[in-house]
Write an enzyme that holds these catalytic residues in place. Structure first.
Site, PDB file in Angstrom:
ATOM      1  N   GLU A 125      40.797   9.168  79.673  1.00 18.00           N
ATOM      2  CA  GLU A 125      39.583   8.672  80.349  1.00 18.00           C
ATOM      3  C   GLU A 125      39.936   7.677  81.455  1.00 18.00           C
ATOM      4  O   GLU A 125      39.336   7.676  82.526  1.00 18.00           O
ATOM      5  CB  GLU A 125      38.643   8.027  79.326  1.00 18.00           C
ATOM      6  CG  GLU A 125      38.046   9.053  78.362  1.00 18.00           C
ATOM      7  CD  GLU A 125      37.208   8.412  77.282  1.00 18.00           C
ATOM      8  OE1 GLU A 125      37.734   7.541  76.559  1.00 18.00           O
ATOM      9  OE2 GLU A 125      36.028   8.777  77.146  1.00 18.00           O
ATOM     10  N   GLU A 145      40.052  11.935  69.700  1.00 13.69           N
ATOM     11  CA  GLU A 145      39.090  11.075  69.006  1.00 13.69           C
ATOM     12  C   GLU A 145      38.427  11.756  67.814  1.00 13.69           C
ATOM     13  O   GLU A 145      38.152  11.138  66.788  1.00 13.69           O
ATOM     14  CB  GLU A 145      37.996  10.594  69.978  1.00 13.69           C
ATOM     15  CG  GLU A 145      38.470   9.609  71.031  1.00 13.69           C
ATOM     16  CD  GLU A 145      38.934  10.263  72.320  1.00 13.69           C
ATOM     17  OE1 GLU A 145      39.302  11.463  72.294  1.00 13.69           O
ATOM     18  OE2 GLU A 145      38.953   9.570  73.348  1.00 13.69           O
TER      19      GLU A 145
HETATM   20  N1  COA Z   1      46.671   2.877  68.468  1.00 10.81           N
HETATM   21  C1  COA Z   1      47.594   2.085  67.894  1.00 10.81           C
HETATM   22  N2  COA Z   1      48.868   2.462  67.679  1.00 10.81           N
HETATM   23  C2  COA Z   1      49.218   3.699  68.067  1.00 10.81           C
HETATM   24  C3  COA Z   1      48.307   4.585  68.680  1.00 10.81           C
HETATM   25  C4  COA Z   1      46.973   4.129  68.888  1.00 10.81           C
HETATM   26  N3  COA Z   1      46.058   4.879  69.503  1.00 10.81           N
HETATM   27  N4  COA Z   1      48.944   5.742  68.925  1.00 10.81           N
HETATM   28  C5  COA Z   1      50.203   5.575  68.517  1.00 10.81           C
HETATM   29  N5  COA Z   1      50.373   4.351  67.994  1.00 10.81           N
HETATM   30  C6  COA Z   1      51.585   3.778  67.415  1.00 10.81           C
HETATM   31  C7  COA Z   1      51.950   4.440  66.113  1.00 10.81           C
HETATM   32  O1  COA Z   1      51.228   3.869  65.044  1.00 10.81           O
HETATM   33  C8  COA Z   1      53.430   4.165  66.041  1.00 10.81           C
HETATM   34  O2  COA Z   1      53.629   2.834  65.625  1.00 10.81           O
HETATM   35  P1  COA Z   1      54.747   2.523  64.471  1.00 10.81           P
HETATM   36  O3  COA Z   1      56.056   2.908  65.125  1.00 10.81           O
HETATM   37  O4  COA Z   1      54.598   1.053  64.226  1.00 10.81           O
HETATM   38  O5  COA Z   1      54.410   3.393  63.310  1.00 10.81           O
HETATM   39  C9  COA Z   1      53.866   4.253  67.501  1.00 10.81           C
HETATM   40  O6  COA Z   1      52.681   4.070  68.286  1.00 10.81           O
HETATM   41  C10 COA Z   1      54.469   5.577  67.879  1.00 10.81           C
HETATM   42  O7  COA Z   1      53.571   6.590  67.491  1.00 10.81           O
HETATM   43  P2  COA Z   1      54.017   7.852  66.595  1.00 10.81           P
HETATM   44  O8  COA Z   1      52.777   8.438  65.987  1.00 10.81           O
HETATM   45  O9  COA Z   1      55.115   7.476  65.676  1.00 10.81           O
HETATM   46  O10 COA Z   1      54.595   8.795  67.748  1.00 10.81           O
HETATM   47  P3  COA Z   1      54.579  10.376  67.791  1.00 10.81           P
HETATM   48  O11 COA Z   1      55.348  10.735  69.017  1.00 10.81           O
HETATM   49  O12 COA Z   1      54.957  10.957  66.498  1.00 10.81           O
HETATM   50  O13 COA Z   1      53.026  10.765  68.025  1.00 10.81           O
HETATM   51  C11 COA Z   1      50.883  10.624  69.092  1.00 10.81           C
HETATM   52  C12 COA Z   1      52.395  10.368  69.198  1.00 10.81           C
HETATM   53  C13 COA Z   1      50.272  10.054  70.356  1.00 10.81           C
HETATM   54  C14 COA Z   1      50.607  12.123  69.017  1.00 10.81           C
HETATM   55  C15 COA Z   1      50.312   9.923  67.844  1.00 10.81           C
HETATM   56  O14 COA Z   1      50.804   8.595  67.824  1.00 10.81           O
HETATM   57  C16 COA Z   1      48.822   9.873  67.802  1.00 10.81           C
HETATM   58  O15 COA Z   1      48.174  10.864  67.518  1.00 10.81           O
HETATM   59  N6  COA Z   1      48.246   8.680  68.110  1.00 10.81           N
HETATM   60  C17 COA Z   1      46.813   8.466  68.005  1.00 10.81           C
HETATM   61  C18 COA Z   1      46.163   8.767  69.338  1.00 10.81           C
HETATM   62  C19 COA Z   1      44.660   8.642  69.216  1.00 10.81           C
HETATM   63  O16 COA Z   1      44.041   9.047  68.257  1.00 10.81           O
HETATM   64  N7  COA Z   1      44.058   8.069  70.274  1.00 10.81           N
HETATM   65  C20 COA Z   1      42.628   7.925  70.371  1.00 10.81           C
HETATM   66  C21 COA Z   1      42.157   6.698  69.719  1.00 10.81           C
HETATM   67  S1  COA Z   1      40.391   6.603  69.805  1.00 10.81           S
END
Ligand code: COA
Length: 271
Positions: A125, A145
């Site tokens: 966004e 989301e």
């Molecule tokens: N908020 C807070 N922390 C987040 C985050 C978010 N939106 N997205 C990722 N992180 C953090 C993870 O918790 C992790 O922290 P840690 O190392 O302390 O556990 C770190 O960033 C790395 O993320 P990780 O999930 O281990 O990396 P990945 O490469 O396996 O996956 C994503 C990457 C982006 C696919 C996955 O992190 C994800 O789906 N994140 C959520 C995104 C989301 O839902 N965004 C919309 C929010 S409304």
């Protein structure tokens, strides 16, 4: 707050080119947007506008910020949207990142999103709120989301349909599917895709091409095109005519005509 006090963003301004930069600096969280980060983005943009205001008082000096590059620290993510860890504090109806997105959209100079890695949720966004999107070929885009039982809430369901149409937007937001940079380019979500190693140089070249133009005309074009997305042709044409007329009274217009006649490069003052 002064730019040197920012904790979640890195703020820079190149006096020579007029190119500003805001780097979301939370790489451990893939540059997720915390409340502090949103506040600092607003303050960072205000700091650029404060530079412009200096030009009000100096005879030979107009607006300073020609363009801003917005990016995420590291090469894993531009931004993965809201910081999920802060969701425990959310008060429905009160929690609202929208002012930050509005400030980005309404910032007077253009903003380029430099996307290297995940560009998800509020990160997508945010990119859509910028004027241009330039991505590395390793980038991924999507609206996750729904997997948290919520939906895009900062313009995603409103801005993306203008680019990809309503059904493609619904598909992306309802499935949480990630698409790669090539698909995002096909969909028109990004303007250019480059190899990761070339991304910085390509973004700088793109930004400087615009930074070299007369800034008041650049800003007026940004406003006029944005208005065209929100209003009818008659109102948009009215704005365009007014803005065009106003530009003819600027020193930069005079300089542009003189430089053309004298067969030299113009020197823009931004006034
Ligand atoms: N908020 C807070 N922390 C987040 C985050 C978010 N939106 N997205 C990722 N992180 C953090 C993870 O918790 C992790 O922290 P840690 O190392 O302390 O556990 C770190 O960033 C790395 O993320 P990780 O999930 O281990 O990396 P990945 O490469 O396996 O996956 C994503 C990457 C982006 C696919 C996955 O992190 C994800 O789906 N994140 C959520 C995104 C989301 O839902 N965004 C919309 C929010 S409304």
């Amino acid at each position: 707050m002064q730019p040197e006090d920012f904790e979640t963003i890195d703020w820079r301004f190149d006096e020579e080119t007029g190119v500003g930069r805001i780097v979301l600096d939370r790489p451990d969280k893939l540059n997720a947007l915390s409340k502090q980060c949103c506040d600092e983005i607003i303050e960072g943009l205000e700091a650029f506008e404060a530079l412009d205001r200096q030009g009000l008082y100096e005879e030979d000096d107009g607006v300073k910020t020609r363009i801003v590059v917005l990016e995420g620290a590291g090469d894993d993510a531009f931004c993965v949207g809201s910081d999920v860890d802060e969701f425990h504090d959310v008060k429905p109806g009160v929690f609202n990142f929208n002012p930050m997105f509005t400030r980005v959209e309404e910032f007077p100079a253009p903003i380029v999103a430099k996307i290297d890695g995940y560009c998800l949720g509020g990160g997508l966004e945010l990119a859509l709120t910028c004027d241009f999107r330039i991505a590395s070929e390793d980038s991924q885009f999507g609206f996750p989301e729904i997997q948290l039982g919520i939906m895009p809430g900062d313009g995603g369901t409103q801005r993306l349909p203008e680019i990809v149409g309503p059904s493609r937007t619904k598909e992306l937001a309802m499935t949480a599917e990630h698409i790669d940079a090539a698909e995002a380019l096909d969909d028109g979500i990004v303007d250019y895709v480059h190899q990761s190693a070339d991304l910085e140089a390509e973004v700088v070249e793109f930004a400087e091409r615009i930074a070299e133009q007369p800034p008041l005309a650049v800003r007026s074009i940004k406003d006029a095109v944005n208005i065209s997305q929100e209003t009818n042709l008659r109102t948009g044409r009215y704005y365009e005519r007014r803005a065009g007329n106003w530009l003819t009274a600027t020193e930069d217009h005079e300089e542009g005509v003189e430089a053309f006649e004298e067969k030299r490069d113009p020197e823009w003052k931004g006034q």
